[in-house]
Enzyme design. Structure first.
Site, PDB file in Angstrom:
ATOM      1  N   LYS A 157     -29.891 -13.450  41.220  1.00 27.98           N
ATOM      2  CA  LYS A 157     -30.292 -12.166  40.639  1.00 27.98           C
ATOM      3  C   LYS A 157     -30.271 -11.070  41.703  1.00 27.98           C
ATOM      4  O   LYS A 157     -30.686 -11.308  42.842  1.00 27.98           O
ATOM      5  CB  LYS A 157     -31.710 -12.259  40.051  1.00 27.98           C
ATOM      6  CG  LYS A 157     -31.827 -13.220  38.870  1.00 27.98           C
ATOM      7  CD  LYS A 157     -33.205 -13.105  38.224  1.00 27.98           C
ATOM      8  CE  LYS A 157     -33.268 -13.960  36.963  1.00 27.98           C
ATOM      9  NZ  LYS A 157     -34.526 -13.728  36.214  1.00 27.98           N
ATOM     10  N   LYS A 200     -34.642 -20.784  39.723  1.00 27.16           N
ATOM     11  CA  LYS A 200     -34.214 -21.921  38.912  1.00 27.16           C
ATOM     12  C   LYS A 200     -33.889 -21.376  37.523  1.00 27.16           C
ATOM     13  O   LYS A 200     -34.575 -20.471  37.040  1.00 27.16           O
ATOM     14  CB  LYS A 200     -35.350 -22.942  38.833  1.00 27.16           C
ATOM     15  CG  LYS A 200     -34.897 -24.252  38.257  1.00 27.16           C
ATOM     16  CD  LYS A 200     -35.928 -25.349  38.491  1.00 27.16           C
ATOM     17  CE  LYS A 200     -35.413 -26.663  37.922  1.00 27.16           C
ATOM     18  NZ  LYS A 200     -34.138 -27.072  38.568  1.00 27.16           N
ATOM     19  N   ILE A 202     -34.079 -21.324  33.750  1.00 26.51           N
ATOM     20  CA  ILE A 202     -34.964 -21.858  32.713  1.00 26.51           C
ATOM     21  C   ILE A 202     -34.240 -21.707  31.382  1.00 26.51           C
ATOM     22  O   ILE A 202     -33.915 -20.582  30.985  1.00 26.51           O
ATOM     23  CB  ILE A 202     -36.307 -21.082  32.658  1.00 26.51           C
ATOM     24  CG1 ILE A 202     -36.936 -20.946  34.049  1.00 26.51           C
ATOM     25  CG2 ILE A 202     -37.263 -21.691  31.646  1.00 26.51           C
ATOM     26  CD1 ILE A 202     -37.652 -22.166  34.568  1.00 26.51           C
ATOM     27  N   GLU A 274     -43.257  -9.012  32.091  1.00 30.87           N
ATOM     28  CA  GLU A 274     -42.338  -9.909  31.370  1.00 30.87           C
ATOM     29  C   GLU A 274     -42.484 -11.333  31.866  1.00 30.87           C
ATOM     30  O   GLU A 274     -42.511 -11.566  33.076  1.00 30.87           O
ATOM     31  CB  GLU A 274     -40.884  -9.518  31.676  1.00 30.87           C
ATOM     32  CG  GLU A 274     -40.297  -8.443  30.837  1.00 30.87           C
ATOM     33  CD  GLU A 274     -38.813  -8.242  31.171  1.00 30.87           C
ATOM     34  OE1 GLU A 274     -38.149  -9.167  31.676  1.00 30.87           O
ATOM     35  OE2 GLU A 274     -38.341  -7.133  30.914  1.00 30.87           O
ATOM     36  N   ARG A 292     -42.923   1.396  32.791  1.00 32.56           N
ATOM     37  CA  ARG A 292     -42.713   2.520  31.871  1.00 32.56           C
ATOM     38  C   ARG A 292     -43.265   2.163  30.501  1.00 32.56           C
ATOM     39  O   ARG A 292     -43.637   1.009  30.252  1.00 32.56           O
ATOM     40  CB  ARG A 292     -41.208   2.770  31.720  1.00 32.56           C
ATOM     41  CG  ARG A 292     -40.504   1.534  31.182  1.00 32.56           C
ATOM     42  CD  ARG A 292     -39.105   1.748  30.682  1.00 32.56           C
ATOM     43  NE  ARG A 292     -38.632   0.574  29.961  1.00 32.56           N
ATOM     44  CZ  ARG A 292     -38.114  -0.515  30.502  1.00 32.56           C
ATOM     45  NH1 ARG A 292     -37.980  -0.598  31.814  1.00 32.56           N
ATOM     46  NH2 ARG A 292     -37.735  -1.533  29.763  1.00 32.56           N
TER      47      ARG A 292
HETATM   48  C1  MV4 Z   1     -33.928 -15.696  33.497  1.00 26.89           C
HETATM   49  C2  MV4 Z   1     -33.460 -16.604  32.541  1.00 26.89           C
HETATM   50  C3  MV4 Z   1     -33.489 -17.937  32.851  1.00 26.89           C
HETATM   51  N1  MV4 Z   1     -33.939 -18.353  34.045  1.00 26.89           N
HETATM   52  N2  MV4 Z   1     -34.365 -16.161  34.677  1.00 26.89           N
HETATM   53  C4  MV4 Z   1     -32.963 -11.692  31.055  1.00 26.89           C
HETATM   54  C5  MV4 Z   1     -33.695 -10.408  31.144  1.00 26.89           C
HETATM   55  C6  MV4 Z   1     -34.235 -10.349  32.520  1.00 26.89           C
HETATM   56  N3  MV4 Z   1     -35.496  -9.677  32.584  1.00 26.89           N
HETATM   57  C7  MV4 Z   1     -34.318 -11.764  32.936  1.00 26.89           C
HETATM   58  N4  MV4 Z   1     -33.572 -12.543  32.001  1.00 26.89           N
HETATM   59  C8  MV4 Z   1     -33.492 -13.891  32.128  1.00 26.89           C
HETATM   60  N5  MV4 Z   1     -33.952 -14.386  33.289  1.00 26.89           N
HETATM   61  C9  MV4 Z   1     -34.342 -17.447  34.934  1.00 26.89           C
HETATM   62  N6  MV4 Z   1     -34.759 -17.874  36.126  1.00 26.89           N
HETATM   63  C10 MV4 Z   1     -32.988 -16.119  31.358  1.00 26.89           C
HETATM   64  C11 MV4 Z   1     -32.971 -14.771  31.142  1.00 26.89           C
HETATM   65  C12 MV4 Z   1     -32.335 -14.434  29.909  1.00 26.89           C
HETATM   66  C13 MV4 Z   1     -33.009 -13.919  28.844  1.00 26.89           C
HETATM   67  C14 MV4 Z   1     -34.350 -13.652  28.935  1.00 26.89           C
HETATM   68  C15 MV4 Z   1     -35.008 -13.147  27.880  1.00 26.89           C
HETATM   69  C16 MV4 Z   1     -34.326 -12.874  26.707  1.00 26.89           C
HETATM   70  C17 MV4 Z   1     -32.987 -13.135  26.594  1.00 26.89           C
HETATM   71  C18 MV4 Z   1     -32.317 -13.658  27.662  1.00 26.89           C
HETATM   72  C19 MV4 Z   1     -30.975 -13.917  27.524  1.00 26.89           C
HETATM   73  C20 MV4 Z   1     -30.330 -14.418  28.570  1.00 26.89           C
HETATM   74  C21 MV4 Z   1     -30.989 -14.664  29.757  1.00 26.89           C
END
Ligand code: MV4
Length: 504
Positions: A157, A200, A202, A274, A292
């Site tokens: 990320k 990792k 998830i 979040e 925000r």
């Molecule tokens: C993640 C994840 C899985 N594992 N982090 C998407 C929005 C951003 N704030 C972070 N996101 C994600 N982070 C880890 N370590 C999966 C997502 C993600 C996701 C999260 C919420 C709603 C939809 C999503 C769609 C794809 C990935």
């Protein structure tokens, strides 16, 4: 109280903020681009000033011009809404330097939470659970070693990213080096900063977020959770409060943790923490904080009765919050559908043109936040989200039934909109049962023919919702989480509904 508030935004959120000011008896100043001369926010405000040409860079992102206009108009506060300058620490600081109150958190809090890797390290000090991941600012060699320790699959990320921007999944060690180089390049291009961190991966988690309010007198409270798992390519489409996955004990625990996360940066004003929530393990992990007001704030307002925007204004004015934690008790259920000018039958292709007919829904439990009017032009310059439809009910089932009714009443002529997509979701068994996760939309395809093929399933799901509501259940949890892909299973599930004492 403020003499005058400048609203540094457009569209439905500018209208929403103007309404809050109006109720507080504060005159408002609108700013607009060349294509927004006749926009609703311009008409609703007491005064309005031209910012520049249509592109955001030359209009709604011109912080210098906006501060100039605020000075000239005698505005002593600026509300940034969401998007545009809302999470820009330099803009918040420039407002302060000009003697204008930024209605939001401090520049320091925006900056700390804006760097997602710093945010992880900051909240960790308050024992907020993190997704297992790497430290901040590692070089490529150290990241490779960290990846081995974390294990695969993992996510790379961008520290300067957020909201799904600058994320990349890596399935196995062989992919790591290329993925890292690509992630750094992308981050450099998008944010001017190539710092990355690892987490990792998830899978099958829900996206749960907690609304926070904090005043300048050291009071921080939470307003419960929102479930935002229904997204498409990181654009949220449907949000609800509360979440079927969260019980009262978990709500209190996550709320307490979210308050601690906010306190770790001495947060003031409205914000959102979040989390990823793993329903199987009943575990949650901090992802990031949004500093925000969020698009989906109305669902929280509907279930708590707190007017978040009016509280933001009072907090920025230095007042004490009107609520203590024990005053906040969620009641009923609220669902929001984001109405966008995109064609759901054609891969969500943006649709432009003139709204030549408009009939917005009303009636019990229905709220519309909209910037639409008959004759308004939808261009490609700004976000395609033009309105939000929010339905409240005593139960989740009643909220769904009201949403279905309101979507059927909604008429927007001249453009393609996401309304048919929302109708299909509101009729889907997965949504009605609440058994979805963040992969829900990517697993579905929106075509008119599949819509027809699942007619039985829809009928069963809707009848199930009716029954659940009649029985006064809070959530719709009918039967177990199950494979509901086959049309025949809907009938089997209907049998279970009956066995559970459902009445037809
Ligand atoms: C993640 C994840 C899985 N594992 N982090 C998407 C929005 C951003 N704030 C972070 N996101 C994600 N982070 C880890 N370590 C999966 C997502 C993600 C996701 C999260 C919420 C709603 C939809 C999503 C769609 C794809 C990935």
């Amino acid at each position: 109280m403020f003499r005058k508030v400048l609203v540094a935004n457009r569209g439905e959120i500018a209208v929403r903020v103007i309404r809050a000011c109006e109720e507080r008896g504060i005159p408002t100043v609108a700013v607009f681009s060349a294509v927004d001369r006749t926009a609703l926010h311009v008409r609703y405000a007491n005064e309005a000033y031209l910012l520049g040409p249509a592109p955001s860079r030359e209009s709604y992102l011109r912080g210098d011009k906006i501060i100039d206009i605020a000075r000239k108009a005698g505005a002593d506060a600026i509300h940034p809404g969401y998007g545009f300058l809302s999470e820009n620490a330099e803009f918040a600081a420039a407002c302060g330097d000009a003697g204008i109150t930024f209605i939001g958190p401090s520049p320091e809090a925006i900056e700390k939470m804006g760097d997602k890797s710093t945010a992880r390290e900051t909240v960790a000090k308050r024992n907020v659970p993190l997704v297992p991941g790497s430290a901040k600012g590692l070089n490529d060699d150290d990241l490779l070693a960290a990846a081995q320790a974390i294990g695969y699959p993992l996510m790379i990320k961008a520290s300067a990213g957020g909201g799904g921007k600058g994320m990349r999944a890596v399935q196995e060690p062989a992919e790591f080096n290329n993925a890292l180089a690509a992630a750094r390049r992308e981050a450099k291009g998008a944010f001017g900063n190539d710092e990355v961190y690892l987490e990792k991966l998830i899978t099958h988690a829900r996206h749960i977020e907690i609304q926070i309010l904090a005043d300048r007198h050291g009071n921080t409270i939470h307003l419960g959770e929102r479930e935002c798992s229904i997204q498409r390519r990181h654009q949220k489409l449907i949000e609800e409060a509360p979440s079927v996955a969260i019980d009262e004990a978990m709500r209190q625990e996550m709320g307490r943790i979210a308050v601690a996360a906010a306190e770790s940066v001495n947060y003031v004003n409205a914000g959102t923490i979040e989390f990823l929530f793993d329903s199987k393990e009943n575990k949650y992990y901090f992802l990031e904080m949004n500093t925000r007001l969020q698009v989906e704030h109305p669902v929280t307002e509907m279930v708590t009765g707190v007017d978040i925007v009016k509280e933001q204004i009072a907090i920025a004015d230095g007042r004490r919050m009107r609520y203590r934690q024990e005053d906040v008790t969620p009641k009923g259920w609220a669902i929001e559908c984001r109405i966008t000018t995109e064609d759901p039958f054609n891969n969500f292709l943006p649709s432009t043109g003139t709204v030549n007919y408009l009939k917005e829904p009303t009636g019990p439990g229905v709220r519309v936040e909209s910037a639409l009017y008959r004759g308004c032009e939808i261009s490609l310059y700004y976000d395609p989200m033009v309105a939000k439809l929010i339905a409240w009910g005593e139960s989740r089932a009643e909220a769904i039934l009201r949403m279905r009714r309101a979507l059927n009443e909604y008429r927007i002529g001249g453009l393609k909109t996401s309304i048919p997509f929302h109708q299909e979701i509101m009729d889907s068994t997965e949504f009605i049962w609440g058994t979805f996760d963040t992969g829900f939309i990517s697993r579905r395809q929106m075509t008119r023919s599949t819509a027809k093929a699942s007619e039985h399933e829809r009928i069963i799901a809707v009848v199930a919702a009716l029954i659940a509501h009649e029985e006064g259940r809070r959530a719709v949890h009918i039967g177990q989480a199950q494979n509901n892909s086959a049309a025949g299973s809907a009938w089997k599930n209907a049998g279970r509904v009956q066995a559970l004492g459902g009445r037809w």
